[in-house]
Design a protein around this motif. Structure first.
Motif, PDB file in Angstrom:
ATOM      1  N   GLU A 132      32.879  40.285  29.529  1.00 17.34           N
ATOM      2  CA  GLU A 132      31.466  39.924  29.491  1.00 17.34           C
ATOM      3  C   GLU A 132      30.675  41.222  29.423  1.00 17.34           C
ATOM      4  OE1 GLU A 132      28.435  37.849  32.591  1.00 17.34           O
ATOM      5  OE2 GLU A 132      30.220  36.683  32.095  1.00 17.34           O
ATOM      6  N   ASN A 133      29.514  41.161  28.888  1.00 22.55           N
ATOM      7  CA  ASN A 133      28.713  42.370  28.710  1.00 22.55           C
ATOM      8  C   ASN A 133      28.631  43.151  30.016  1.00 22.55           C
ATOM      9  OD1 ASN A 133      27.032  44.218  27.409  1.00 22.55           O
ATOM     10  ND2 ASN A 133      25.191  43.168  28.141  1.00 22.55           N
ATOM     11  N   GLY A 134      29.163  44.379  30.003  1.00 27.73           N
ATOM     12  CA  GLY A 134      29.108  45.239  31.180  1.00 27.73           C
ATOM     13  C   GLY A 134      30.237  45.054  32.163  1.00 27.73           C
ATOM     14  N   GLY A 135      31.210  44.187  31.852  1.00 24.88           N
ATOM     15  CA  GLY A 135      32.297  43.986  32.796  1.00 24.88           C
ATOM     16  C   GLY A 135      33.166  42.797  32.438  1.00 24.88           C
ATOM     17  N   HIS A 136      33.627  42.068  33.471  1.00 28.36           N
ATOM     18  CA  HIS A 136      34.512  40.920  33.278  1.00 28.36           C
ATOM     19  C   HIS A 136      34.186  39.835  34.305  1.00 28.36           C
ATOM     20  CE1 HIS A 136      36.834  44.357  31.691  1.00 28.36           C
ATOM     21  NE2 HIS A 136      37.436  43.491  30.897  1.00 28.36           N
ATOM     22  N   ARG A 137      34.524  38.591  33.955  1.00 27.12           N
ATOM     23  CA  ARG A 137      34.511  37.476  34.905  1.00 27.12           C
ATOM     24  C   ARG A 137      35.942  37.256  35.366  1.00 27.12           C
ATOM     25  NH1 ARG A 137      29.743  35.881  37.220  1.00 27.12           N
ATOM     26  NH2 ARG A 137      28.090  36.343  35.694  1.00 27.12           N
ATOM     27  N   LEU A 138      36.155  37.337  36.652  1.00 33.19           N
ATOM     28  CA  LEU A 138      37.500  37.304  37.230  1.00 33.19           C
ATOM     29  C   LEU A 138      37.760  35.982  37.918  1.00 33.19           C
ATOM     30  CD1 LEU A 138      40.130  38.839  38.012  1.00 33.19           C
ATOM     31  CD2 LEU A 138      38.909  39.590  40.074  1.00 33.19           C
ATOM     32  N   THR A 139      38.909  35.365  37.581  1.00 32.24           N
ATOM     33  CA  THR A 139      39.323  34.102  38.203  1.00 32.24           C
ATOM     34  C   THR A 139      40.828  34.158  38.445  1.00 32.24           C
ATOM     35  OG1 THR A 139      37.594  32.838  37.075  1.00 32.24           O
ATOM     36  CG2 THR A 139      39.490  31.603  37.917  1.00 32.24           C
ATOM     37  N   GLY A 140      41.255  33.623  39.591  1.00 29.08           N
ATOM     38  CA  GLY A 140      42.689  33.562  39.834  1.00 29.08           C
ATOM     39  C   GLY A 140      43.017  33.261  41.281  1.00 29.08           C
ATOM     40  N   GLN A 141      44.305  33.134  41.535  1.00 25.28           N
ATOM     41  CA  GLN A 141      44.819  32.971  42.891  1.00 25.28           C
ATOM     42  C   GLN A 141      45.935  33.987  43.085  1.00 25.28           C
ATOM     43  OE1 GLN A 141      45.616  29.018  44.343  1.00 25.28           O
ATOM     44  NE2 GLN A 141      47.202  29.724  45.768  1.00 25.28           N
ATOM     45  N   TRP A 142      45.884  34.667  44.216  1.00 28.50           N
ATOM     46  CA  TRP A 142      46.836  35.728  44.509  1.00 28.50           C
ATOM     47  C   TRP A 142      47.461  35.489  45.890  1.00 28.50           C
ATOM     48  CZ3 TRP A 142      42.134  36.209  42.252  1.00 28.50           C
ATOM     49  CH2 TRP A 142      42.064  36.810  40.988  1.00 28.50           C
ATOM     50  N   SER A 143      48.626  36.071  46.079  1.00 30.39           N
ATOM     51  CA  SER A 143      49.348  35.925  47.350  1.00 30.39           C
ATOM     52  C   SER A 143      49.557  37.289  48.001  1.00 30.39           C
ATOM     53  CB  SER A 143      50.712  35.272  47.111  1.00 30.39           C
ATOM     54  OG  SER A 143      50.584  34.018  46.482  1.00 30.39           O
ATOM     55  N   PHE A 144      49.918  37.248  49.288  1.00 30.03           N
ATOM     56  CA  PHE A 144      50.389  38.430  50.017  1.00 30.03           C
ATOM     57  C   PHE A 144      49.336  39.540  50.075  1.00 30.03           C
ATOM     58  CE2 PHE A 144      54.217  36.609  47.835  1.00 30.03           C
ATOM     59  CZ  PHE A 144      54.672  35.899  48.942  1.00 30.03           C
ATOM     60  N   ALA A 145      48.125  39.182  50.466  1.00 32.12           N
ATOM     61  CA  ALA A 145      47.025  40.148  50.570  1.00 32.12           C
ATOM     62  C   ALA A 145      47.022  40.763  51.966  1.00 32.12           C
ATOM     63  CB  ALA A 145      45.695  39.477  50.272  1.00 32.12           C
ATOM     64  N   SER A 146      47.934  41.678  52.194  1.00 30.65           N
ATOM     65  CA  SER A 146      48.096  42.274  53.526  1.00 30.65           C
ATOM     66  C   SER A 146      46.819  42.980  53.971  1.00 30.65           C
ATOM     67  CB  SER A 146      49.254  43.268  53.504  1.00 30.65           C
ATOM     68  OG  SER A 146      50.441  42.643  53.094  1.00 30.65           O
ATOM     69  N   GLY A 147      46.351  42.638  55.171  1.00 28.56           N
ATOM     70  CA  GLY A 147      45.153  43.249  55.723  1.00 28.56           C
ATOM     71  C   GLY A 147      43.845  42.644  55.260  1.00 28.56           C
ATOM     72  N   MET A 148      43.891  41.545  54.523  1.00 25.67           N
ATOM     73  CA  MET A 148      42.669  40.964  53.957  1.00 25.67           C
ATOM     74  C   MET A 148      41.652  40.574  55.025  1.00 25.67           C
ATOM     75  SD  MET A 148      41.059  40.224  51.168  1.00 25.67           S
ATOM     76  CE  MET A 148      42.098  39.913  49.734  1.00 25.67           C
ATOM     77  N   TYR A 149      42.117  40.160  56.195  1.00 23.65           N
ATOM     78  CA  TYR A 149      41.178  39.764  57.251  1.00 23.65           C
ATOM     79  C   TYR A 149      40.289  40.926  57.702  1.00 23.65           C
ATOM     80  CZ  TYR A 149      43.570  35.270  57.934  1.00 23.65           C
ATOM     81  OH  TYR A 149      44.099  34.014  57.773  1.00 23.65           O
ATOM     82  N   HIS A 150      40.714  42.145  57.447  1.00 18.28           N
ATOM     83  CA  HIS A 150      39.972  43.312  57.910  1.00 18.28           C
ATOM     84  C   HIS A 150      39.216  44.016  56.775  1.00 18.28           C
ATOM     85  CE1 HIS A 150      42.653  42.603  61.235  1.00 18.28           C
ATOM     86  NE2 HIS A 150      43.700  42.899  60.487  1.00 18.28           N
ATOM     87  N   ALA A 151      39.301  43.470  55.556  1.00 11.98           N
ATOM     88  CA  ALA A 151      38.839  44.194  54.371  1.00 11.98           C
ATOM     89  C   ALA A 151      37.375  43.935  54.044  1.00 11.98           C
ATOM     90  CB  ALA A 151      39.708  43.815  53.176  1.00 11.98           C
ATOM     91  N   GLN A 152      36.801  44.899  53.349  1.00 14.31           N
ATOM     92  CA  GLN A 152      35.458  44.739  52.783  1.00 14.31           C
ATOM     93  C   GLN A 152      35.514  44.490  51.271  1.00 14.31           C
ATOM     94  OE1 GLN A 152      35.940  47.915  54.836  1.00 14.31           O
ATOM     95  NE2 GLN A 152      35.832  46.259  56.339  1.00 14.31           N
ATOM     96  N   TYR A 153      36.669  44.789  50.655  1.00 14.29           N
ATOM     97  CA  TYR A 153      36.846  44.597  49.211  1.00 14.29           C
ATOM     98  C   TYR A 153      38.256  44.077  48.942  1.00 14.29           C
ATOM     99  CZ  TYR A 153      32.646  47.434  48.617  1.00 14.29           C
ATOM    100  OH  TYR A 153      31.360  47.910  48.684  1.00 14.29           O
TER     101      TYR A 153
END
Length: 388
Positions: A132-153
């Motif tokens: 998309e102009n200036g970037g992308h539209r992101l869609t998906g499902q991912w697994s095993f996001a270690s540390g996600m509860y503590h993340a800002q990004y």
């Protein structure tokens, strides 16, 4: 040669801080396991010690440790608690590569404030990114996001629609829906949940090619590329949990010496322990020898040869397999103490969970054998396989 980016070395202080945190990490480990994530005191202490910035390029205020310094830090934290070591290795890698490879606008947004950001996510299973102009539209499902509860990004891999290009996208945590399904055998305190992103816009500067190995900032370690850097993480983790398993078993046996029928008086145990110690030390030596060679190559301004790429993969696969053997011996020798909930049981479970990671899987081992046997002439490593 004077203009060649060299490895930045600043690991002594961070390693000392990691060692100093061991009592706190050990005290909090049981509660973290029950909560399915690291506790707030541990996360705060890791931030205060600067450990989430260990991989971040020096121009952004990070320590930008060398590979062997990172190995030592991850080994130390994992020895204290495998889940803590796992979260720090995963998130610090993602912090470091974001700092090295993202565009200037993104870095100015993300790397600001008194603390390093904490970036968590997954870079193997891919979503879809629509240009998309200036970037992308992101869609998906991912697994095993270690540390996600503590993340800002979040750090997420996706294929750009209509191409074969795989990119890494960094998105604010507000764009993430956490699925909270981390019900597992081991590494329970890593909180490695599944998550989804639905149509989030990601500016161009907040993504980079998965295969990028020329950093926009930072030094020689970032010439390894994302995948080879990830091998440092899992190698350091294996060093830490393997050593702790053997040390815990030695302490268990010594505490029961002098009692009839105990391990300390068993010739079979003595022999088995010697074999386990030898196997682990040999596997550890291969890790250290291999990464010492990598550092020399990087310091000389070079890039890894195909054989060196083979060896960093083989060394990780070998130590992971060795740790699972050691864990089985420790668990079997621990009797009812290992059977019941406690440290030996947790270490055993964590070892099995860590061994299931794709980087330590059979595909890479097969490819290593093919290359070592001289059957991959003219091929090069692409992620976990060799291609012509």
């Amino acid at each position: 040669m004077s203009d060649t980016p060299r490895l930045h070395r600043a690991g002594t202080t961070l390693l000392e801080r990691a060692r100093d945190l061991r009592p706190l990490i050990e005290r909090e480990a049981e509660r973290a396991e029950a909560d399915g994530k690291l506790t707030a005191p541990v996360v705060d202490a890791l931030h205060d010690a600067g450990l989430f910035g260990g991989w971040v390029p020096a121009p952004l205020g990070g320590a930008e440790l060398s590979p062997t310094e990172l190995l030592a830090v991850f080994e130390t934290l994992t020895y204290a608690d495998p889940s803590t070591g796992w979260v720090v290795m995963a998130t610090s890698l993602e912090n470091g590569t974001a700092g090295a490879y993202l565009g200037e606008d993104a870095v100015e947004r993300i790397f600001k404030g008194p603390r390093m950001p904490l970036i968590a996510g997954q870079g193997t299973r891919t979503g879809v990114a629509v240009p998309e102009n200036g970037g992308h539209r992101l869609t998906g499902q991912w697994s095993f996001a270690s540390g996600m509860y503590h993340a800002q990004y979040a750090h997420s891999a996706a294929v750009v629609e209509g191409t074969d290009e795989v990119r890494i996208f960094i998105t604010p945590i507000e764009d993430v829906k956490m699925l909270g399904n981390w019900d597992v055998l081991g590494l329970r305190a890593t909180g490695s949940i599944d998550y989804t992103i639905d149509g989030a816009f990601v500016p161009e500067s907040q993504s980079h090619d998965f295969a990028l190995d020329e950093p926009l900032r930072g030094g020689a370690i970032f010439r390894l590329g994302l995948l080879d850097q990830a091998l440092i993480c899992h190698s350091g983790w294996a060093l830490g949990i393997g050593r702790r398993l053997l040390d815990e078993l030695a302490g268990y046996a010594a505490a029961r010496s002098g009692r009839p029928g105990q391990l300390a008086g068993s010739d079979a145990f003595h022999t088995g322990f010697a074999r386990a110690e030898a196997k682990f030390r040999a596997a550890s030596a291969l890790i250290r020898e291999t990464w010492d060679g990598v550092e020399r190559t990087l310091d000389e301004g070079g890039r890894l040869s195909v054989r060196q790429e083979t060896m960093v993969r083989l060394a990780l696969n070998h130590i992971t397999a060795t740790v699972t053997e050691v864990a089985a011996f420790v668990y079997a020798s621990g009797g009812t103490t290992a059977l019941r909930d406690g440290l030996i049981q947790r270490l055993f479970r964590d070892a099995q969970a860590g061994a299931a990671h794709i980087l330590s899987g059979p595909q890479a081992l097969r490819e290593c054998g093919r290359e070592l046997a001289g059957l991959a002439q003219g091929e090069r490593w692409v992620v976990l396989g060799l291609e012509g």
